[in-house]
Design a protein around this motif. Structure first.
Motif, PDB file in Angstrom:
ATOM      1  N   LYS A 122      -0.849  14.182   8.434  1.00 43.50           N
ATOM      2  CA  LYS A 122      -0.196  12.899   8.157  1.00 43.50           C
ATOM      3  C   LYS A 122      -0.228  11.998   9.399  1.00 43.50           C
ATOM      4  CE  LYS A 122       4.322  11.093   6.893  1.00 43.50           C
ATOM      5  NZ  LYS A 122       4.173   9.979   6.012  1.00 43.50           N
ATOM      6  N   GLN A 123       0.109  12.602  10.540  1.00 45.41           N
ATOM      7  CA  GLN A 123       0.098  11.836  11.801  1.00 45.41           C
ATOM      8  C   GLN A 123      -1.291  11.354  12.154  1.00 45.41           C
ATOM      9  OE1 GLN A 123       1.713  14.258  14.871  1.00 45.41           O
ATOM     10  NE2 GLN A 123       3.840  13.751  14.352  1.00 45.41           N
ATOM     11  N   MET A 124      -2.254  12.261  11.973  1.00 40.84           N
ATOM     12  CA  MET A 124      -3.628  11.920  12.339  1.00 40.84           C
ATOM     13  C   MET A 124      -4.124  10.751  11.482  1.00 40.84           C
ATOM     14  SD  MET A 124      -6.979  14.395  12.433  1.00 40.84           S
ATOM     15  CE  MET A 124      -7.077  14.827  10.723  1.00 40.84           C
ATOM     16  N   ILE A 125      -3.866  10.822  10.176  1.00 44.47           N
ATOM     17  CA  ILE A 125      -4.313   9.754   9.286  1.00 44.47           C
ATOM     18  C   ILE A 125      -3.614   8.444   9.664  1.00 44.47           C
ATOM     19  CG2 ILE A 125      -4.386   8.975   6.879  1.00 44.47           C
ATOM     20  CD1 ILE A 125      -4.450  11.976   6.097  1.00 44.47           C
ATOM     21  N   GLU A 126      -2.318   8.545   9.913  1.00 45.98           N
ATOM     22  CA  GLU A 126      -1.530   7.357  10.237  1.00 45.98           C
ATOM     23  C   GLU A 126      -2.072   6.646  11.472  1.00 45.98           C
ATOM     24  OE1 GLU A 126       2.724   7.816   8.807  1.00 45.98           O
ATOM     25  OE2 GLU A 126       2.879   7.839  10.986  1.00 45.98           O
ATOM     26  N   GLU A 127      -2.307   7.420  12.524  1.00 42.13           N
ATOM     27  CA  GLU A 127      -2.798   6.818  13.779  1.00 42.13           C
ATOM     28  C   GLU A 127      -4.174   6.190  13.602  1.00 42.13           C
ATOM     29  OE1 GLU A 127      -2.597   9.579  16.990  1.00 42.13           O
ATOM     30  OE2 GLU A 127      -0.429   9.806  16.782  1.00 42.13           O
ATOM     31  N   ASN A 128      -5.024   6.890  12.864  1.00 45.19           N
ATOM     32  CA  ASN A 128      -6.365   6.342  12.667  1.00 45.19           C
ATOM     33  C   ASN A 128      -6.355   5.099  11.799  1.00 45.19           C
ATOM     34  OD1 ASN A 128      -8.619   8.038  13.936  1.00 45.19           O
ATOM     35  ND2 ASN A 128      -7.211   9.573  13.124  1.00 45.19           N
ATOM     36  N   MET A 140      -0.968   3.538  25.509  1.00 43.02           N
ATOM     37  CA  MET A 140      -0.906   4.194  24.205  1.00 43.02           C
ATOM     38  C   MET A 140      -1.658   5.522  24.238  1.00 43.02           C
ATOM     39  SD  MET A 140      -1.735   2.299  20.639  1.00 43.02           S
ATOM     40  CE  MET A 140      -2.762   3.447  19.757  1.00 43.02           C
ATOM     41  N   SER A 141      -1.074   6.523  23.561  1.00 41.82           N
ATOM     42  CA  SER A 141      -1.720   7.839  23.566  1.00 41.82           C
ATOM     43  C   SER A 141      -2.987   7.811  22.706  1.00 41.82           C
ATOM     44  CB  SER A 141      -0.763   8.896  23.026  1.00 41.82           C
ATOM     45  OG  SER A 141      -0.501   8.650  21.669  1.00 41.82           O
ATOM     46  N   LYS A 142      -3.821   8.763  23.004  1.00 38.16           N
ATOM     47  CA  LYS A 142      -5.103   8.810  22.305  1.00 38.16           C
ATOM     48  C   LYS A 142      -4.915   9.142  20.810  1.00 38.16           C
ATOM     49  CE  LYS A 142      -9.494  11.029  22.784  1.00 38.16           C
ATOM     50  NZ  LYS A 142      -9.328  11.840  21.579  1.00 38.16           N
ATOM     51  N   ILE A 143      -5.784   8.578  20.014  1.00 43.69           N
ATOM     52  CA  ILE A 143      -5.728   8.835  18.572  1.00 43.69           C
ATOM     53  C   ILE A 143      -6.053  10.297  18.284  1.00 43.69           C
ATOM     54  CG2 ILE A 143      -6.760   8.179  16.346  1.00 43.69           C
ATOM     55  CD1 ILE A 143      -5.300   5.895  17.636  1.00 43.69           C
ATOM     56  N   LYS A 144      -5.301  10.855  17.364  1.00 45.97           N
ATOM     57  CA  LYS A 144      -5.519  12.269  17.028  1.00 45.97           C
ATOM     58  C   LYS A 144      -6.833  12.466  16.275  1.00 45.97           C
ATOM     59  CE  LYS A 144      -0.973  14.247  17.049  1.00 45.97           C
ATOM     60  NZ  LYS A 144      -0.171  13.056  17.385  1.00 45.97           N
ATOM     61  N   SER A 145      -7.475  13.574  16.599  1.00 43.01           N
ATOM     62  CA  SER A 145      -8.718  13.889  15.907  1.00 43.01           C
ATOM     63  C   SER A 145      -8.712  15.375  15.557  1.00 43.01           C
ATOM     64  CB  SER A 145      -9.901  13.586  16.808  1.00 43.01           C
ATOM     65  OG  SER A 145      -9.878  14.489  17.878  1.00 43.01           O
ATOM     66  N   LEU A 146      -9.819  15.853  15.033  1.00 37.24           N
ATOM     67  CA  LEU A 146      -9.877  17.261  14.637  1.00 37.24           C
ATOM     68  C   LEU A 146      -9.769  18.206  15.826  1.00 37.24           C
ATOM     69  CD1 LEU A 146     -12.535  17.122  11.794  1.00 37.24           C
ATOM     70  CD2 LEU A 146     -10.105  17.535  11.559  1.00 37.24           C
ATOM     71  N   LEU A 178       0.827  -1.205   0.000  1.00 33.07           N
ATOM     72  CA  LEU A 178       0.000   0.000   0.000  1.00 33.07           C
ATOM     73  C   LEU A 178       0.864   1.258   0.000  1.00 33.07           C
ATOM     74  CD1 LEU A 178      -2.818   1.247   0.133  1.00 33.07           C
ATOM     75  CD2 LEU A 178      -2.726   1.051   2.612  1.00 33.07           C
ATOM     76  N   GLY A 179       1.972   1.228   0.704  1.00 31.40           N
ATOM     77  CA  GLY A 179       2.869   2.386   0.723  1.00 31.40           C
ATOM     78  C   GLY A 179       2.406   3.460   1.691  1.00 31.40           C
ATOM     79  N   ASP A 180       2.976   4.645   1.518  1.00 29.63           N
ATOM     80  CA  ASP A 180       2.769   5.744   2.462  1.00 29.63           C
ATOM     81  C   ASP A 180       1.488   6.494   2.127  1.00 29.63           C
ATOM     82  OD1 ASP A 180       3.114   7.784   4.276  1.00 29.63           O
ATOM     83  OD2 ASP A 180       4.480   8.905   2.980  1.00 29.63           O
ATOM     84  N   ILE A 181       0.359   5.857   2.412  1.00 29.06           N
ATOM     85  CA  ILE A 181      -0.919   6.460   2.031  1.00 29.06           C
ATOM     86  C   ILE A 181      -1.199   7.748   2.812  1.00 29.06           C
ATOM     87  CG2 ILE A 181      -2.278   4.939   3.573  1.00 29.06           C
ATOM     88  CD1 ILE A 181      -3.420   6.022   0.102  1.00 29.06           C
ATOM     89  N   SER A 182      -0.791   7.806   4.080  1.00 30.65           N
ATOM     90  CA  SER A 182      -1.065   9.024   4.862  1.00 30.65           C
ATOM     91  C   SER A 182      -0.294  10.214   4.288  1.00 30.65           C
ATOM     92  CB  SER A 182      -0.716   8.802   6.330  1.00 30.65           C
ATOM     93  OG  SER A 182       0.609   8.346   6.446  1.00 30.65           O
ATOM     94  N   GLY A 183       0.933   9.965   3.812  1.00 27.78           N
ATOM     95  CA  GLY A 183       1.722  11.028   3.194  1.00 27.78           C
ATOM     96  C   GLY A 183       1.070  11.524   1.919  1.00 27.78           C
ATOM     97  N   VAL A 184       0.617  10.576   1.103  1.00 30.94           N
ATOM     98  CA  VAL A 184      -0.009  10.932  -0.169  1.00 30.94           C
ATOM     99  C   VAL A 184      -1.273  11.762   0.063  1.00 30.94           C
ATOM    100  CG1 VAL A 184      -1.330   9.934  -2.089  1.00 30.94           C
ATOM    101  CG2 VAL A 184       0.944   9.066  -1.542  1.00 30.94           C
ATOM    102  N   ILE A 185      -2.101  11.300   0.995  1.00 30.40           N
ATOM    103  CA  ILE A 185      -3.352  12.015   1.248  1.00 30.40           C
ATOM    104  C   ILE A 185      -3.069  13.417   1.796  1.00 30.40           C
ATOM    105  CG2 ILE A 185      -5.497  12.002   2.616  1.00 30.40           C
ATOM    106  CD1 ILE A 185      -5.566   9.921   0.391  1.00 30.40           C
TER     107      ILE A 185
END
Lengths: 181, 129
Positions: free
Chosen positions: A168-174, B1-7, A112-119
């Motif tokens: 990027k971080q937010m997408i990655e974590e989610n 683990m830290s909480k997931i980032k949101s808006l 899949l690659g670095d999808i969070s970076g791309v988005i």
């Protein structure tokens, strides 16, 4: 292309040059069915059947800067190598949608690659266009759209370097949460 | 683990960015607003334009240069990908070819910071008659 995220980055350019105002990226990655499907749909100017038939020909391109257009042919090849397929639907003045299906367990499946970076790079580069991104796996669904982000940011531009990093971080974590990456 | 980032976390970032923008407005080099366009068509992406773009965004921020780094389409220099176009305020844009991260670093240090030209410029001839 080394991975699927780069293909997505590439195909998104087509929608952008079709003057789309809203572009949707949907990824459905399922281990249960062993497939990964991504769809990119836009509300751009669309194509007629004549162009649609020529679109997978590498020597067809609408651009004037060079004589080849490899984006779609390369993606098609990578889909078909895994036993999957590529379909494109388009209506003039309504928009285009492109659907790529991959069989994940095939030897030739790309990562899949670095999808969070791309988005995040796409969100930030084309700040006048709205994007909707959804990523579904067997464990859940993650949805993000630029409208929400822009509303939250108010007067701060979406292409601010810190905002890009945050997205990027937010997408990655989610995505990690739904086992997508 | 830290909480997931949101808006909600984005709102915190927003406050930090606003503060930083205020500081920059008051400093001497607030006028400097560099624009960098990274060619991101099939040719550029396949040669690593994404890495270069991420590098430019991160390094310009680290080195305190206010810049806008965005994607653009194919500039027709597929043989020299990844290519970037740098526009300094009040100057004509310059296109650099064969840009990897070390070249990008040189461009920031020499061209953007000091105005010196570096190797790999693609001459633009569309201005001649």
């Amino acid at each position: 292309m080394k991975d699927l995220s780069l293909h997505i980055l590439d195909i998104l350019q087509n929608s952008i040059f079709a003057e789309a105002k809203l572009i949707k990226v949907d990824i459905y990655d399922s281990n249960l069915s062993g497939t990964l499907k991504f769809t990119i749909s836009d509300d751009g100017k669309g194509m007629d059947d004549e162009i649609l038939n020529k679109i997978t020909d590498p020597f067809y391109t609408t651009r004037t800067t060079r004589k080849v257009g490899l984006g779609i042919p390369l993606l098609k090849q990578n889909c078909e190598q895994t036993g999957g397929s590529l379909s494109i639907y388009s209506t003039i003045n309504k928009g285009t949608s492109i659907e790529a299906l991959f069989y994940k367990n095939h030897f030739d499946m790309l990562p899949l690659g670095d999808i969070s970076g791309v988005i995040s790079l796409t969100f930030s580069s084309w700040s006048d266009i709205d994007f909707e991104y959804s990523h579904k796996t067997d464990f859940g669904n993650y949805v993000l759209n630029t409208k929400e982000i822009k509303e939250t940011l108010e007067n701060i531009p979406i292409n601010n370097p810190q905002v890009i990093k945050f997205m990027k971080q937010m997408i990655e974590e989610n995505l990690q949460e739904i086992n997508a990456i | 683990m830290s909480k997931i980032k949101s808006l909600d976390d984005l709102r915190k970032i927003k406050a930090i960015v606003e503060e930083k923008m205020k500081l920059r407005e008051n400093s001497a080099n607030s006028e400097i607003h560099v624009q960098v366009k990274v060619a991101m068509a099939t040719c550029g992406i396949a040669s690593g334009a994404k890495t270069v773009m991420e590098f430019m965004i991160e390094e310009l921020e680290k080195r305190n240069i206010t810049a806008l780094v965005i994607q653009t389409g194919c500039m027709g220099y597929c043989f020299a990908e990844p290519t970037i176009e740098v526009t300094m305020p009040g100057k004509d844009p310059i296109v650099f070819g064969y840009v990897d991260t070390s070249k990008a670093d040189q461009i920031i240090e020499k061209y953007i910071k000091r105005g010196e030209l570096v190797d790999g410029i693609i001459p633009k001839n569309y201005e001649s008659i």
